[in-house]
Structures are given as structure tokens and as C-alpha cells.
Scaffold this motif. Structure first.
Motif: not given
Length: 168
Positions: A36-44, A77-86
């Protein structure tokens, strides 16, 4: 302990087994959090939101692509990081194309539930195999019926929004 039938020699092996199982589950969750951190940092997440904003076909296409995206994201991803990210990115888009927020939340939670147990990457699948002490290769066959039932339920909820918002 009360009836004095507890065998104290079993305590250490139980503690070791508990620590090993907890370590395996925490390793899985830690890896998913790192992803999740990697996806956040990459701008995905921003790229995904921009791509979904320009989809033709309105609400139906947006729901279909969201199902596909959250099924894939739910498997890595876990559910909470996915929802927090997207969530903050995609909920306004859902509202803009005419999808009710509660209906959209139900759809993405069900899609992530499918991804959570979908092989080969399903984080929940490997955690369940570790808890049940089942080899993932052996546990794959019984999980297909469960995934099919989840998929049918997801399609029904996605097609008929009144199931999720009918009593609001």
C-alpha cells in the motif's frame, strides 16, 4: 486450572505455536501494508482515479471497472489500506456519475472480499491457510465455490442498487 487438570508441560509448545502463527499473519499484513505504501508513493492511485474519470458509459461502466479494480486491489492489499488510498479519490467520481455512496461502498467491499480470497495473491486466503494449517495448494479446490457465491452476490448487488439503499 481450577480442577487442577491442566498439564503445564503443554504450555510452552502452545505459546510457541501461537507465536509462529501470529508471526506468519503479521508478515502477511506487513507485506500488504508495504505494498500500500509503494502504491501511494508511485502515484498509482492518482493515475487510477484519472483513468476512471474519463470512462465512457456512465455509472454501469464505472461500477464494472471499480469491481475489477477493487478485486485486484483486494488481493494484494488489506481492505482498510485500499479504502484509505482509493476511497477519497473514487467516491466523488462515483457521486458525479450518479452512483449512490452506500451502493458504491457495498460494491467495493464485496469486490475486495472476492480479491481477499482470490488465488494466487489473496492475502486472506494465505492467512486462512496458515490458521487452518492447510497447504495453499490443497485449499484451492474448496475455495472456488465460496468465490463463485461471492461473485454472484456481488453481481446481484451491483445490478440492483435498491438491495443496498432500499431501506435508507
Amino acid at each position: 486450572l481450577i480442577s487442577r487438570r491442566f498439564d503445564w508441560r503443554r504450555l510452552f509448545p502452545m505459546l510457541v505455536e501461537t507465536a509462529a502463527l501470529s508471526g506468519a499473519i503479521l508478515l502477511i499484513i506487513g507485506t500488504a501494508t508495504g505494498m500500500a505504501w509503494g502504491l501511494t508513493q508511485s502515484g498509482f492511485s492518482r493515475s487510477l482515479a484519472a483513468a476512471m474519470t474519463g470512462l465512457p458509459g456512465g455509472a454501469a461502466t464505472f461500477i464494472a471497472v471499480s469491481i475489477l479494480a477493487f478485486t485486484i486491489l483486494g488481493s494484494v492489499l488489506e481492505g482498510i489500506p485500499a479504502i484509505v488510498l482509493f476511497g477519497p479519490l473514487l467516491f466523488p467520481i462515483a457521486r458525479a456519475v450518479g452512483v449512490h455512496e452506500v451502493h458504491y461502498a457495498m460494491v467495493i467491499i464485496l469486490a475486495m472480499g472476492i480479491g481477499l480470497f482470490a488465488p494466487p495473491f489473496g492475502v486472506g486466503y494465505y492467512a486462512a491457510c496458515a490458521i487452518g494449517r492447510v497447504d495453499p495448494a490443497e485449499g484451492i479446490r474448496p475455495i472456488w465455490g465460496y468465490l463463485l457465491a461471492l461473485l454472484v452476490g456481488l453481481i446481484i448487488v451491483a445490478i440492483f442498487p435498491w438491495i443496498s439503499i432500499g431501506f435508507l
